[in-house]
Design a protein around this motif. Structure first.
Motif, PDB file in Angstrom:
ATOM      1  N   VAL A  47       0.841  -1.211   0.000  1.00 56.25           N
ATOM      2  CA  VAL A  47       0.000   0.000   0.000  1.00 56.25           C
ATOM      3  C   VAL A  47       0.873   1.258   0.000  1.00 56.25           C
ATOM      4  CG1 VAL A  47      -1.661   1.328   1.358  1.00 56.25           C
ATOM      5  CG2 VAL A  47      -1.959  -1.136   1.099  1.00 56.25           C
ATOM      6  N   ALA A  48       1.942   1.252   0.814  1.00 55.79           N
ATOM      7  CA  ALA A  48       2.846   2.410   0.854  1.00 55.79           C
ATOM      8  C   ALA A  48       3.553   2.596  -0.487  1.00 55.79           C
ATOM      9  CB  ALA A  48       3.869   2.227   1.980  1.00 55.79           C
ATOM     10  N   SER A  49       3.930   1.495  -1.144  1.00 56.07           N
ATOM     11  CA  SER A  49       4.564   1.607  -2.460  1.00 56.07           C
ATOM     12  C   SER A  49       3.595   2.176  -3.490  1.00 56.07           C
ATOM     13  CB  SER A  49       5.061   0.227  -2.914  1.00 56.07           C
ATOM     14  OG  SER A  49       5.966  -0.322  -1.982  1.00 56.07           O
ATOM     15  N   THR A  50       2.340   1.745  -3.423  1.00 53.12           N
ATOM     16  CA  THR A  50       1.332   2.280  -4.348  1.00 53.12           C
ATOM     17  C   THR A  50       1.104   3.769  -4.115  1.00 53.12           C
ATOM     18  OG1 THR A  50       0.265   0.105  -4.339  1.00 53.12           O
ATOM     19  CG2 THR A  50      -1.002   1.953  -5.206  1.00 53.12           C
ATOM     20  N   ASP A  51       1.026   4.171  -2.848  1.00 45.61           N
ATOM     21  CA  ASP A  51       0.887   5.603  -2.552  1.00 45.61           C
ATOM     22  C   ASP A  51       2.080   6.395  -3.065  1.00 45.61           C
ATOM     23  OD1 ASP A  51      -1.582   5.410  -1.299  1.00 45.61           O
ATOM     24  OD2 ASP A  51      -0.712   4.977   0.648  1.00 45.61           O
ATOM     25  N   LEU A  52       3.256   5.826  -2.934  1.00 51.92           N
ATOM     26  CA  LEU A  52       4.457   6.515  -3.422  1.00 51.92           C
ATOM     27  C   LEU A  52       4.413   6.689  -4.938  1.00 51.92           C
ATOM     28  CD1 LEU A  52       7.163   7.659  -2.388  1.00 51.92           C
ATOM     29  CD2 LEU A  52       8.176   5.428  -2.865  1.00 51.92           C
TER      30      LEU A  52
END
Length: 348
Positions: free
Chosen positions: A42-47
């Protein structure tokens, strides 16, 4: 708008990078879990949303015309919606992951890489297939001296796309978010009222519930305006469209804030990384070495005190011990008595 979007991008990118750094450190130290792997996704997608999608909108707002070419016009909305759908589905998948706290003494890995990789691959394939019509029907059209990137549906496909734009938001947003929020609300209620250790078992559930709730509330205006425009009703107000786009990118910046403030593992990992970074950066006192820690940075003081106490207990004084051993059971002759006046007083 460009200034607001740039500020959101910078702050959100820093937060997501810190969260990914903490999760990477946990996996290297053998403290990984299934829910951490999914939250890292999820954090990678937000990034990706903040670094690749938001700058396109900022440039468009600044130029007031489309200057990025037909390829970016065809893929911009498709890629952004793919990331948003993937983030929603990954949060829904966390309901099946092991998110309860596991004792630190448990042996073996706490997550299944094969299951996680298969689920993430399936989620991304589905997420990239759903918004394909946005890539097929997007094109650059002239508008006076400027150019616009618009979505033009041909007449032969209007009936199918009208049905698709009703199913698409329901299947990729309404159903996953409703299921996730309902599941974590029920799990939190059960953990608080029936679990043997409610304070420990409800922490991760509360974090995931806050993430799902924030995602649903902040993406609701974007999906609402998207469906409103695509179904051919009266166009929504421009202010609502701008507000929906800002909330979409702000949602990607809010997720790391929730993790860093509510998730104990992320908060403790940030403290440890900060402590290690400050110790390595301090060069004024070369004799004081910063000890290495694998867990919370607050344990350093306790370990240092324990080491000092153990070193003090193991310390011996061989010279003094030899002196008292040599003085034990010895007879001082009268000629060699160093204090003869004390002996004389005793005799009197």
């Amino acid at each position: 708008m460009p200034v607001i979007l740039i500020g959101i991008c910078v702050s959100g990118a820093v937060g997501n990078l810190l969260v990914l750094l903490v999760f990477l450190r946990d996996f290297r130290n053998g403290k990984g879990s299934e829910v951490k792997a999914l939250l890292a996704s999820v954090a990678s997608t937000d990034l990706v949303i903040l670094l690749l999608c938001a700058p396109v909108r900022a440039i468009t707002f600044y130029k007031q015309t489309w200057t990025l070419g037909s390829f970016v016009c065809s893929t911009a909305d498709w890629f952004q919606h793919s990331c948003v759908v993937a983030k929603t589905l990954v949060l829904a998948v966390t309901t099946r992951a092991k998110h309860t706290l596991v004792p630190s003494t448990a042996a073996g890995p706490l997550y299944s890489p094969t299951w996680i990789h298969a689920v993430l691959a399936f989620v991304w394939i589905v997420s990239m297939m759903f918004p394909i019509p946005q890539m097929l029907f997007a094109s650059v059209v002239p508008h006076g001296s400027d150019a616009l990137c618009v979505s033009q549906v041909p007449e032969c496909a209007s009936d199918f796309m009208s049905l698709f734009y009703k199913i698409y938001p329901t299947a990729t947003f309404v159903v996953p978010v409703s299921f996730t929020v309902a599941y974590y609300t029920k799990s939190l209620h059960f953990a608080v009222n029936h679990a043997p250790s409610p304070q420990q078992q409800s922490k991760v559930t509360l974090v995931l519930l806050c993430l799902s709730g924030a995602l649903g509330l902040m993406l609701l205006p974007e999906w609402g305006t998207f469906t409103w425009i695509r179904l051919g009703y009266n166009k929504p107000p421009v202010g609502l469209i701008l507000f929906a786009q800002v909330l979409l990118y702000a949602c990607s910046s809010l997720s790391p804030v929730i993790l860093m403030t509510m998730y104990d593992d992320v908060r403790q990992g940030l403290i440890s990384i900060w402590f290690i970074g400050t110790c390595r950066g301090s060069k004024q006192l070369p004799s004081n070495k910063c000890p290495k820690t694998e867990g919370n940075g607050a344990e350093v003081g306790t370990n240092a005190v324990a080491n000092a106490v153990s070193a003090e207990q193991e310390k011996t004084f061989p010279d003094v011990e030899h002196f008292w051993t040599g003085r034990r059971n010895t007879h001082v002759e009268e000629e060699q008595d160093p204090v003869p006046w004390e002996r004389e007083e005793k005799m009197l």
